[in-house]
Design a protein around this motif. Sequence first.
Motif, PDB file in Angstrom:
ATOM      1  N   ALA A 161     117.254  77.826  79.233  1.00 14.58           N
ATOM      2  CA  ALA A 161     117.049  77.918  80.694  1.00 14.58           C
ATOM      3  C   ALA A 161     115.577  77.670  81.021  1.00 14.58           C
ATOM      4  CB  ALA A 161     117.498  79.288  81.205  1.00 14.58           C
ATOM      5  N   THR A 162     114.671  78.136  80.158  1.00 12.80           N
ATOM      6  CA  THR A 162     113.239  77.885  80.405  1.00 12.80           C
ATOM      7  C   THR A 162     112.934  76.394  80.301  1.00 12.80           C
ATOM      8  OG1 THR A 162     112.572  80.062  79.657  1.00 12.80           O
ATOM      9  CG2 THR A 162     110.888  78.369  79.604  1.00 12.80           C
ATOM     10  N   ARG A 163     113.609  75.724  79.394  1.00 10.57           N
ATOM     11  CA  ARG A 163     113.352  74.277  79.267  1.00 10.57           C
ATOM     12  C   ARG A 163     113.640  73.587  80.601  1.00 10.57           C
ATOM     13  NH1 ARG A 163     113.011  72.057  74.180  1.00 10.57           N
ATOM     14  NH2 ARG A 163     114.576  73.372  73.218  1.00 10.57           N
ATOM     15  N   VAL A 164     114.722  73.992  81.230  1.00 13.94           N
ATOM     16  CA  VAL A 164     115.088  73.381  82.515  1.00 13.94           C
ATOM     17  C   VAL A 164     114.068  73.777  83.601  1.00 13.94           C
ATOM     18  CG1 VAL A 164     116.899  73.271  84.286  1.00 13.94           C
ATOM     19  CG2 VAL A 164     117.513  73.249  81.859  1.00 13.94           C
ATOM     20  N   LYS A 165     113.589  75.037  83.529  1.00 14.30           N
ATOM     21  CA  LYS A 165     112.566  75.454  84.508  1.00 14.30           C
ATOM     22  C   LYS A 165     111.291  74.632  84.339  1.00 14.30           C
ATOM     23  CE  LYS A 165     114.267  80.167  84.914  1.00 14.30           C
ATOM     24  NZ  LYS A 165     114.030  81.596  84.723  1.00 14.30           N
ATOM     25  N   VAL A 166     110.916  74.366  83.095  1.00 14.25           N
ATOM     26  CA  VAL A 166     109.726  73.535  82.860  1.00 14.25           C
ATOM     27  C   VAL A 166     109.979  72.127  83.385  1.00 14.25           C
ATOM     28  CG1 VAL A 166     108.199  72.514  81.126  1.00 14.25           C
ATOM     29  CG2 VAL A 166     108.970  74.878  80.839  1.00 14.25           C
ATOM     30  N   GLN A 167     111.168  71.623  83.104  1.00 15.57           N
ATOM     31  CA  GLN A 167     111.509  70.266  83.596  1.00 15.57           C
ATOM     32  C   GLN A 167     111.311  70.183  85.107  1.00 15.57           C
ATOM     33  OE1 GLN A 167     115.687  69.363  83.550  1.00 15.57           O
ATOM     34  NE2 GLN A 167     115.345  67.417  84.600  1.00 15.57           N
ATOM     35  N   HIS A 168     111.804  71.209  85.820  1.00 13.80           N
ATOM     36  CA  HIS A 168     111.678  71.179  87.282  1.00 13.80           C
ATOM     37  C   HIS A 168     110.228  71.394  87.712  1.00 13.80           C
ATOM     38  CE1 HIS A 168     116.211  72.211  87.471  1.00 13.80           C
ATOM     39  NE2 HIS A 168     116.005  70.906  87.377  1.00 13.80           N
ATOM     40  N   LEU A 169     109.526  72.295  87.007  1.00 11.16           N
ATOM     41  CA  LEU A 169     108.131  72.568  87.373  1.00 11.16           C
ATOM     42  C   LEU A 169     107.298  71.295  87.355  1.00 11.16           C
ATOM     43  CD1 LEU A 169     105.868  74.807  87.838  1.00 11.16           C
ATOM     44  CD2 LEU A 169     105.457  74.622  85.386  1.00 11.16           C
ATOM     45  N   ILE A 170     107.516  70.468  86.320  1.00 11.15           N
ATOM     46  CA  ILE A 170     106.661  69.277  86.190  1.00 11.15           C
ATOM     47  C   ILE A 170     107.406  68.001  86.590  1.00 11.15           C
ATOM     48  CG2 ILE A 170     105.198  70.370  84.432  1.00 11.15           C
ATOM     49  CD1 ILE A 170     106.571  68.634  82.312  1.00 11.15           C
TER      50      ILE A 170
END
Length: 427
Positions: A91-100
């Motif tokens: 889930a964090t990977r997806v949050k990073v994807q959206h962040l950047i």
Amino acid sequence: MIWSELQANPKQLQSDETIESESQALRWREDFPILHTQVHGKPLIYLDNAATTQKPLNVIEVESNYYRSDNANVHRGIHTLSQRATDAFEATRVKVQHLINATSPNEIIFVRGTTEAINLVAQSYGRTRFKAGDEIIISIMEHHSNIVPWQMLCEQTGASLRIISINDAGELDLDAYERMIGSHTKLVAVTHVSNALGTINPVKTIIELAHAHQIPVLLDGAQAIAHIPVDMQMLDCDFYAFSGHKLYGPTGVGVLYGKAALLNAMPPYQGGGDMIRSVSFEGTTYNTLPYKFEAGTPNIAGVVALGAAIDYVTNIGFNTLIAHEHALLNYATLLVDDIPDLHIIGNAREKTGILSFTLDGIHPHDIGTILDRQGIAIRTGHHCTMPLMENFGISATARASFALYNTKGDVDKLVTAIHQVREVFGE
Ligand code: C6P
């Protein structure tokens, strides 16, 4: 206006907007338990955010709750805990994807931090491709983490470094950069924001110029990620590196973003569990992205807590955050400008909340020590940018760096303490 006048009438610098920003910051402070700490009997004023930011309660609790209720290894087990850990990690990977704003979560590689991300690219991308005569362009304002991995690569391959110079304000010389790009250039690796000067570099232009010659660009985003919006698709960036601990997250976890096409074409950086598809003594085949670059058990709790840090920052929003940190920088710059013998190192037109300075005749370490007695934490030294210090003809600076929980009250205390430093030294 001199500082004592401002002190007598601090409202002079306070528009409605900045009063609002100050009261917001006072509310955000409450999210950070460490900010209630006393240092030498004084309330902590934490102005060393470029080194690492403090952590909000939600990050601390998510990390601790992970160990209390979800802890297991990821991508390995069929049991419930392992699936919960894997889900939280991914889930964090997806949050990073959206962040950047990356195109796919597969372009997000979890590493230990900015330093490891850059070393990964140097060794995996560079070592297999570069040869004698090739050139890597970096700049004079780079952190050692974006110098030494390339020097090591140059020793291994015979490639060499070209260095973009800066002007007195601490801005990159783009004409010099344009002149040095050529058929020998194989990679451009520059910092998005300078940790010692605060300069925000014109990275979109840098990337466009490189791409016009089909040269990939790596950005060191360590000092950008928590302070300005970062958008991979808008920048068309090839590699981007950052550390979780400068983004209100834990230490020991960071991110390498890479365009999928580049990452797919690169060999693994380290071998071990999770990065393989099958292993036999006849030969090993590697996993797909992003796992190909994530050998061994990762910092699972750290990654999960990084997700909480991303939630925290995105809930506040970058526009709000930038306005606040900018107001602090302007306020601090105005106040210190009136301190005799104080020189700001780094006066770029585009800056984040970093204020590096020297005081004539007083070593930055003495400034840092006296400020520490007042409970004020700043960083002093070369900030892992020795070539940059040499460029300015100095060995060190004192550096105050702001985060969302800093207030104008913090800046006032900093400025008062700098005046005290001058008094101690009889200035
Ligand atoms: N700068 C500072 O006080 P790591 O250690 O891998 O998390 O980050 C290294 C790094 C790389 N690039 C830049 C621009 C940085 O600012 C840093 C870390 C800290 O300025 C510690 S030296």
